[in-house]
Design a protein around this motif. Structure first.
Motif, PDB file in Angstrom:
ATOM      1  N   SER A 124       0.697  -1.406   0.016  1.00 25.99           N
ATOM      2  CA  SER A 124      -0.047   0.060   0.101  1.00 25.99           C
ATOM      3  C   SER A 124       0.969   1.339  -0.165  1.00 25.99           C
ATOM      4  CB  SER A 124      -0.888   0.011   1.132  1.00 25.99           C
ATOM      5  OG  SER A 124      -1.812  -1.213   1.257  1.00 25.99           O
ATOM      6  N   LEU A 125       2.030   1.184   0.801  1.00 27.60           N
ATOM      7  CA  LEU A 125       2.934   2.348   0.791  1.00 27.60           C
ATOM      8  C   LEU A 125       3.367   2.445  -0.475  1.00 27.60           C
ATOM      9  CD1 LEU A 125       4.473   1.835   4.195  1.00 27.60           C
ATOM     10  CD2 LEU A 125       2.872   3.688   3.528  1.00 27.60           C
ATOM     11  N   ASP A 126       3.974   1.434  -1.137  1.00 26.03           N
ATOM     12  CA  ASP A 126       4.888   1.458  -2.243  1.00 26.03           C
ATOM     13  C   ASP A 126       3.850   1.713  -3.620  1.00 26.03           C
ATOM     14  OD1 ASP A 126       7.111   1.313  -3.780  1.00 26.03           O
ATOM     15  OD2 ASP A 126       6.766  -0.853  -4.281  1.00 26.03           O
ATOM     16  N   ILE A 127       3.227   0.816  -3.713  1.00 30.60           N
ATOM     17  CA  ILE A 127       2.336   1.032  -5.007  1.00 30.60           C
ATOM     18  C   ILE A 127       1.061   2.073  -4.789  1.00 30.60           C
ATOM     19  CG2 ILE A 127       0.582  -0.064  -6.486  1.00 30.60           C
ATOM     20  CD1 ILE A 127       3.539  -1.088  -6.703  1.00 30.60           C
ATOM     21  N   GLY A 128       0.547   2.056  -3.607  1.00 29.39           N
ATOM     22  CA  GLY A 128      -0.469   2.972  -3.358  1.00 29.39           C
ATOM     23  C   GLY A 128       0.029   4.642  -3.273  1.00 29.39           C
ATOM     24  N   GLY A 129       1.213   4.576  -3.184  1.00 25.37           N
ATOM     25  CA  GLY A 129       2.006   5.915  -3.123  1.00 25.37           C
ATOM     26  C   GLY A 129       2.259   6.624  -4.164  1.00 25.37           C
ATOM     27  N   MET A 130       2.033   5.699  -5.389  1.00 24.28           N
ATOM     28  CA  MET A 130       2.190   6.140  -6.794  1.00 24.28           C
ATOM     29  C   MET A 130       0.947   6.900  -7.329  1.00 24.28           C
ATOM     30  SD  MET A 130       4.326   3.405  -8.844  1.00 24.28           S
ATOM     31  CE  MET A 130       4.079   2.046  -8.209  1.00 24.28           C
ATOM     32  N   TYR A 131      -0.279   6.475  -6.879  1.00 23.01           N
ATOM     33  CA  TYR A 131      -1.547   7.008  -7.208  1.00 23.01           C
ATOM     34  C   TYR A 131      -1.639   8.579  -6.791  1.00 23.01           C
ATOM     35  CZ  TYR A 131      -3.637   2.789  -8.957  1.00 23.01           C
ATOM     36  OH  TYR A 131      -3.770   1.512  -9.733  1.00 23.01           O
ATOM     37  N   PRO A 132      -1.378   9.025  -5.707  1.00 28.77           N
ATOM     38  CA  PRO A 132      -1.580  10.323  -5.341  1.00 28.77           C
ATOM     39  C   PRO A 132      -0.147  11.353  -6.223  1.00 28.77           C
ATOM     40  CG  PRO A 132      -0.838   9.279  -3.428  1.00 28.77           C
ATOM     41  CD  PRO A 132      -1.192   8.149  -4.421  1.00 28.77           C
ATOM     42  N   LEU A 133       0.800  10.470  -6.228  1.00 28.14           N
ATOM     43  CA  LEU A 133       1.963  11.157  -7.081  1.00 28.14           C
ATOM     44  C   LEU A 133       1.592  11.478  -8.534  1.00 28.14           C
ATOM     45  CD1 LEU A 133       4.915  12.111  -7.067  1.00 28.14           C
ATOM     46  CD2 LEU A 133       5.529   9.824  -7.803  1.00 28.14           C
ATOM     47  N   TYR A 134       0.829  10.668  -9.382  1.00 24.93           N
ATOM     48  CA  TYR A 134       0.905  10.710 -10.605  1.00 24.93           C
ATOM     49  C   TYR A 134      -0.825  11.242 -10.882  1.00 24.93           C
ATOM     50  CZ  TYR A 134       5.050   8.267 -11.251  1.00 24.93           C
ATOM     51  OH  TYR A 134       6.314   8.133 -11.131  1.00 24.93           O
ATOM     52  N   VAL A 135      -1.836  11.170 -10.134  1.00 23.26           N
ATOM     53  CA  VAL A 135      -3.140  11.689 -10.366  1.00 23.26           C
ATOM     54  C   VAL A 135      -3.569  12.933  -9.691  1.00 23.26           C
ATOM     55  CG1 VAL A 135      -4.114   9.359 -11.192  1.00 23.26           C
ATOM     56  CG2 VAL A 135      -4.597  10.044  -8.894  1.00 23.26           C
ATOM     57  N   THR A 136      -2.673  13.317  -9.116  1.00 21.27           N
ATOM     58  CA  THR A 136      -2.785  14.560  -8.243  1.00 21.27           C
ATOM     59  C   THR A 136      -1.583  15.421  -8.687  1.00 21.27           C
ATOM     60  OG1 THR A 136      -1.425  14.095  -6.388  1.00 21.27           O
ATOM     61  CG2 THR A 136      -3.810  13.550  -6.321  1.00 21.27           C
ATOM     62  N   PRO A 137      -1.622  16.957  -8.545  1.00 17.39           N
ATOM     63  CA  PRO A 137      -0.555  17.828  -8.852  1.00 17.39           C
ATOM     64  C   PRO A 137       0.626  17.441  -8.067  1.00 17.39           C
ATOM     65  CG  PRO A 137      -2.498  19.033  -8.141  1.00 17.39           C
ATOM     66  CD  PRO A 137      -2.552  17.586  -7.891  1.00 17.39           C
ATOM     67  N   LEU A 138       1.011  16.591  -7.279  1.00 24.98           N
ATOM     68  CA  LEU A 138       2.062  15.990  -6.492  1.00 24.98           C
ATOM     69  C   LEU A 138       3.268  15.935  -7.558  1.00 24.98           C
ATOM     70  CD1 LEU A 138       3.020  15.759  -3.577  1.00 24.98           C
ATOM     71  CD2 LEU A 138       2.608  13.372  -3.839  1.00 24.98           C
ATOM     72  N   TYR A 139       3.131  15.378  -8.608  1.00 23.87           N
ATOM     73  CA  TYR A 139       4.270  15.100  -9.340  1.00 23.87           C
ATOM     74  C   TYR A 139       4.705  16.277 -10.074  1.00 23.87           C
ATOM     75  CZ  TYR A 139       7.189  13.844 -13.360  1.00 23.87           C
ATOM     76  OH  TYR A 139       8.402  13.532 -14.164  1.00 23.87           O
ATOM     77  N   LEU A 193      13.238   9.078  -1.637  1.00 27.24           N
ATOM     78  CA  LEU A 193      13.453   8.285  -0.266  1.00 27.24           C
ATOM     79  C   LEU A 193      12.285   7.166   0.250  1.00 27.24           C
ATOM     80  CD1 LEU A 193      15.273   7.861   1.822  1.00 27.24           C
ATOM     81  CD2 LEU A 193      14.186   9.899   3.265  1.00 27.24           C
ATOM     82  N   HIS A 194      11.042   7.924  -0.176  1.00 32.25           N
ATOM     83  CA  HIS A 194       9.871   6.986   0.189  1.00 32.25           C
ATOM     84  C   HIS A 194       9.889   5.779  -0.813  1.00 32.25           C
ATOM     85  CE1 HIS A 194       5.480   5.976   0.516  1.00 32.25           C
ATOM     86  NE2 HIS A 194       5.658   5.842  -0.922  1.00 32.25           N
ATOM     87  N   PHE A 195      10.150   6.261  -1.807  1.00 29.65           N
ATOM     88  CA  PHE A 195       9.950   4.675  -2.963  1.00 29.65           C
ATOM     89  C   PHE A 195      11.107   3.966  -2.684  1.00 29.65           C
ATOM     90  CE2 PHE A 195       7.232   7.748  -5.530  1.00 29.65           C
ATOM     91  CZ  PHE A 195       5.956   6.859  -5.715  1.00 29.65           C
ATOM     92  N   VAL A 196      12.436   4.525  -2.165  1.00 32.94           N
ATOM     93  CA  VAL A 196      13.348   3.385  -1.800  1.00 32.94           C
ATOM     94  C   VAL A 196      13.073   2.562  -0.719  1.00 32.94           C
ATOM     95  CG1 VAL A 196      15.778   3.298  -1.136  1.00 32.94           C
ATOM     96  CG2 VAL A 196      15.216   4.990  -2.982  1.00 32.94           C
ATOM     97  N   LEU A 197      12.422   3.206   0.359  1.00 33.00           N
ATOM     98  CA  LEU A 197      12.311   2.699   1.562  1.00 33.00           C
ATOM     99  C   LEU A 197      11.054   1.866   1.595  1.00 33.00           C
ATOM    100  CD1 LEU A 197      12.957   5.672   4.368  1.00 33.00           C
ATOM    101  CD2 LEU A 197      14.465   3.468   3.599  1.00 33.00           C
ATOM    102  N   SER A 198       9.942   2.429   1.017  1.00 36.88           N
ATOM    103  CA  SER A 198       8.633   1.414   0.687  1.00 36.88           C
ATOM    104  C   SER A 198       9.054   0.133  -0.066  1.00 36.88           C
ATOM    105  CB  SER A 198       7.633   2.244   0.296  1.00 36.88           C
ATOM    106  OG  SER A 198       7.567   2.724  -1.048  1.00 36.88           O
ATOM    107  N   GLY A 199      10.022   0.486  -1.232  1.00 37.08           N
ATOM    108  CA  GLY A 199      10.298  -0.772  -2.258  1.00 37.08           C
ATOM    109  C   GLY A 199      11.058  -1.770  -1.410  1.00 37.08           C
ATOM    110  N   ALA A 255      -1.169  -5.637 -10.424  1.00 35.05           N
ATOM    111  CA  ALA A 255      -2.482  -5.414 -11.161  1.00 35.05           C
ATOM    112  C   ALA A 255      -2.530  -3.893 -10.498  1.00 35.05           C
ATOM    113  CB  ALA A 255      -3.595  -6.283 -10.427  1.00 35.05           C
ATOM    114  N   ALA A 256      -2.439  -3.295  -9.334  1.00 34.71           N
ATOM    115  CA  ALA A 256      -2.604  -1.743  -9.134  1.00 34.71           C
ATOM    116  C   ALA A 256      -1.564  -0.913  -9.850  1.00 34.71           C
ATOM    117  CB  ALA A 256      -2.510  -1.733  -7.605  1.00 34.71           C
ATOM    118  N   HIS A 257      -0.404  -1.615 -10.227  1.00 37.10           N
ATOM    119  CA  HIS A 257       0.644  -0.825 -10.681  1.00 37.10           C
ATOM    120  C   HIS A 257       0.318  -0.858 -12.354  1.00 37.10           C
ATOM    121  CE1 HIS A 257       4.644  -0.246 -12.432  1.00 37.10           C
ATOM    122  NE2 HIS A 257       4.910   0.335 -11.464  1.00 37.10           N
TER     123      HIS A 257
END
Length: 181
Positions: A71-86, A101-107, A138-140
């Motif tokens: 949830s942290l790893d894959i779920g973190g990508m959703y707000p990154l790419y579907v919101t203005p966060l990116y 850092l988030h993606f390294v640690l959650s990965g 699937a989520a990815h």
């Protein structure tokens, strides 16, 4: 040839490749290097007991359950790419660093929870771990298809075609395909 960091900052396809290295390949190498086992072999027995007791606590049980890091790893990508966060991360260096850092640690946590050789109290059964891997793929793949179809992330300088190419690369990394035409 530009460095990967330069390419990733100016081209979404480079970003996807950088994301692959930071969130998947890097953590795999680190996890299978078994740093926990190495640490436990080199420190005193008192510290080993303290670490193992900490790993056995309820919060750690929650943290190392494969659904949490997925949830942290894959779920973190959703707000990154579907919101203005990116788009924000491209202009705010501290946010850019935090996201990496988030993606390294959650990965790392995700890889350790599903396949790591290091000791993990409360490690889930193989079928549970396989289900989590399948759901994460699937989520990815769904996110890649959303990016392809709806042009996410919005607010960047990337053209729609560049976003679609980046989404195709992301889909291939997720084990799915986006078919054109």
């Amino acid at each position: 040839m530009p460095t990967l960091a330069d390419w990733a900052h100016h081209d979404l396809r480079g970003h996807m490749l950088q994301h692959l290295f930071l969130g998947i390949f890097g953590p795999i190498g680190r996890v299978f290097g078994a740093p926990g086992s190495l640490t436990l072999r080199t420190i005193s027995a008192r510290w080993v007991r303290n670490i193992m007791n900490t790993l056995r606590t309820r919060p750690m049980h929650f943290l190392i359950h494969p659904f949490t890091p997925a949830s942290l790893d894959i779920g973190g990508m959703y707000p990154l790419y579907v919101t203005p966060l990116y788009a924000l991360s491209m202009s705010i260096p501290a946010l850019f660093i935090f996201l990496h850092l988030h993606f390294v640690l959650s990965g790392y946590l995700f890889t350790w929870s599903v396949a790591g050789p290091d000791p993990a109290p409360h490690r889930q059964s193989r079928p549970v771990r396989l289900v989590v891997i399948f759901l994460a793929m699937a989520a990815h793949g769904i996110l890649a298809k959303l990016m392809y179809g709806y042009g996410y992330p919005h607010g960047t300088l990337a053209s729609h075609e560049e976003i679609q190419l980046a989404a195709q690369h992301a889909a291939k990394n997720a084990g799915s395909e986006i078919n054109i035409g």
